[in-house]
Design a protein around this motif. Structure first.
Motif, PDB file in Angstrom:
ATOM      1  N   LEU A  32       0.849  -1.179   0.000  1.00  0.00           N
ATOM      2  CA  LEU A  32       0.000   0.000   0.000  1.00  0.00           C
ATOM      3  C   LEU A  32       0.887   1.232   0.000  1.00  0.00           C
ATOM      4  N   SER A  33       0.591   2.157  -0.899  1.00  0.00           N
ATOM      5  CA  SER A  33       1.240   3.462  -0.911  1.00  0.00           C
ATOM      6  C   SER A  33       0.226   4.469  -0.381  1.00  0.00           C
ATOM      7  N   LEU A  34       0.531   5.088   0.752  1.00  0.00           N
ATOM      8  CA  LEU A  34      -0.423   5.955   1.418  1.00  0.00           C
ATOM      9  C   LEU A  34      -0.317   7.384   0.897  1.00  0.00           C
ATOM     10  N   PRO A  35      -1.416   8.126   0.911  1.00  0.00           N
ATOM     11  CA  PRO A  35      -1.430   9.459   0.287  1.00  0.00           C
ATOM     12  C   PRO A  35      -0.629  10.482   1.081  1.00  0.00           C
ATOM     13  N   SER A  51       4.291   0.873 -12.343  1.00  0.00           N
ATOM     14  CA  SER A  51       2.932   0.351 -12.219  1.00  0.00           C
ATOM     15  C   SER A  51       2.281   0.874 -10.949  1.00  0.00           C
ATOM     16  N   ARG A  52       0.959   0.942 -10.987  1.00  0.00           N
ATOM     17  CA  ARG A  52       0.199   1.420  -9.837  1.00  0.00           C
ATOM     18  C   ARG A  52      -1.213   0.892  -9.975  1.00  0.00           C
ATOM     19  N   TRP A  53      -1.757   0.406  -8.879  1.00  0.00           N
ATOM     20  CA  TRP A  53      -3.118  -0.103  -8.880  1.00  0.00           C
ATOM     21  C   TRP A  53      -3.956   0.764  -7.945  1.00  0.00           C
ATOM     22  N   GLY A  54      -4.910   1.482  -8.505  1.00  0.00           N
ATOM     23  CA  GLY A  54      -5.812   2.309  -7.718  1.00  0.00           C
ATOM     24  C   GLY A  54      -7.226   1.968  -8.114  1.00  0.00           C
ATOM     25  N   ALA A  55      -7.988   2.981  -8.578  1.00  0.00           N
ATOM     26  CA  ALA A  55      -9.323   2.693  -9.079  1.00  0.00           C
ATOM     27  C   ALA A  55      -9.250   1.794 -10.309  1.00  0.00           C
ATOM     28  N   ALA A  56      -8.116   1.869 -11.043  1.00  0.00           N
ATOM     29  CA  ALA A  56      -7.877   1.004 -12.200  1.00  0.00           C
ATOM     30  C   ALA A  56      -6.379   0.744 -12.292  1.00  0.00           C
ATOM     31  N   PRO A  57      -5.966  -0.381 -12.876  1.00  0.00           N
ATOM     32  CA  PRO A  57      -4.532  -0.647 -13.044  1.00  0.00           C
ATOM     33  C   PRO A  57      -3.902   0.379 -13.978  1.00  0.00           C
ATOM     34  N   PRO A  72      -5.403   5.550  -0.765  1.00  0.00           N
ATOM     35  CA  PRO A  72      -4.307   4.593  -0.966  1.00  0.00           C
ATOM     36  C   PRO A  72      -4.276   4.033  -2.373  1.00  0.00           C
ATOM     37  N   ALA A  73      -3.101   3.621  -2.787  1.00  0.00           N
ATOM     38  CA  ALA A  73      -2.919   2.888  -4.032  1.00  0.00           C
ATOM     39  C   ALA A  73      -2.021   1.696  -3.731  1.00  0.00           C
ATOM     40  N   VAL A  74      -1.919   0.791  -4.668  1.00  0.00           N
ATOM     41  CA  VAL A  74      -1.079  -0.397  -4.512  1.00  0.00           C
ATOM     42  C   VAL A  74       0.058  -0.311  -5.523  1.00  0.00           C
ATOM     43  N   ILE A  75       1.279  -0.586  -5.062  1.00  0.00           N
ATOM     44  CA  ILE A  75       2.457  -0.542  -5.921  1.00  0.00           C
ATOM     45  C   ILE A  75       3.248  -1.836  -5.766  1.00  0.00           C
ATOM     46  N   ASP A  76       4.199  -2.037  -6.684  1.00  0.00           N
ATOM     47  CA  ASP A  76       5.111  -3.180  -6.620  1.00  0.00           C
ATOM     48  C   ASP A  76       6.449  -2.684  -6.082  1.00  0.00           C
ATOM     49  N   PRO A  77       6.868  -3.092  -4.877  1.00  0.00           N
ATOM     50  CA  PRO A  77       8.123  -2.587  -4.314  1.00  0.00           C
ATOM     51  C   PRO A  77       9.347  -2.950  -5.141  1.00  0.00           C
TER      52      PRO A  77
END
Length: 272
Positions: A32-35, A51-57, A72-77
């Motif tokens: 999770l990448s926090l705002p 890459s980033r996964w939020g409302a859409a990839p 929040p969004a999702v990222i690949d570390p």
């Protein structure tokens, strides 16, 4: 892990808070990448992809703007194994954007779509540079489009410090509607959401400062109405309860490893 950070020279100082290079051995996964409310420019030197996964990839080339996010969004570390990055001051990124910062909101935008050929070739230029951070500093200096907006800087500072939207607009002699339009164009978020995100960041700094969190005390110190308000805001801005917050480490308070890996498209962001 190796990290090099520098403060920009005089020409960029009004626009850029910090910039540097980070190298670390991160396996593929999801975090999770926090705002934070800020805009960041990221160049992935290890792989020509972000890459980033939020409302859409979202997936772009290896250089891009990460827009201000209200959630929040999702990222690949693994994409942070070798990166050069720029963290802009509130309103600072607008000086390098032909359009407004609102076009970046909750987004990941390929640098080629913003700077054309210069953006498409930036990653290769940095790969061949003896000092990629200084090379990026020179590129940014040559791409300044306009000076800082003192009114927006003052508005962002007031909201960062906990002022209400109405009080901030009144201080500038603006209506709240005018503040909203100017703020969204220059900062990328609505003023109320920006203020909430910055208060959330004050809370995270306090939580990671050490010791077991006293949530009732932190609610008062960070400007929440009460502990229940803090919990609701924490969940809205992070997707987590306060008790589930486990950052990668105290120095990476905005990165929370996820297990199990969520499906693509997970994460959310909303306006208020």
């Amino acid at each position: 892990m190796a990290a090099v950070e520098l403060r920009p020279g005089a020409a960029l100082a009004p626009f850029v808070a910090r910039m540097g290079r980070y190298r670390g051995d991160h396996p593929p996964g999801r975090e999770l990448s926090l705002p934070t409310g800020a805009v960041q420019l990221t160049v992935n030197l290890a792989e020509d992809a972000l890459s980033r996964w939020g409302a859409a990839p979202m997936r772009v080339g290896g250089a891009g703007f990460v827009g201000p996010s209200g959630g929040p969004a999702v990222i690949d570390p693994a994409q942070q194994r070798d990166t050069v990055w720029v963290l802009f001051r509130a309103g600072g990124a607008a000086a390098f954007l032909p359009g407004g910062a609102h076009e970046l909101r909750d987004g990941l935008v390929d640098l080629a779509d913003v700077w054309g050929r210069d953006g498409a070739t930036l990653r290769e230029r940095l790969l061949s540079a003896a000092d990629p951070v200084r090379a990026l500093e020179r590129v940014l200096t040559g791409r300044l489009l306009r000076g800082p907006d003192p009114a927006l800087v003052a508005a962002a500072r007031a909201l960062h410090d906990g002022a209400s939207v109405a009080a901030t607009a009144d201080r500038l002699g603006w209506t709240t509607r005018h503040l909203g339009r100017r703020f969204a164009a220059g900062i990328g978020l609505a003023p109320k959401r920006f203020g909430r995100v910055r208060r959330f960041q004050r809370l995270l700094r306090a939580v990671t400062a050490g010791g077991a969190p006293d949530w009732a005390r932190l609610a008062v110190e960070c400007g929440y109405y009460d502990q229940a308000h803090l919990v609701n805001e924490f969940r809205d801005l992070s997707g987590l309860t306060p008790g589930a917050y486990r950052p990668r480490d105290p120095a990476a308070r905005n990165h929370v490893p996820l297990s199990p890996i969520p499906p693509e498209g997970s994460g959310r962001s909303s306006e208020a």
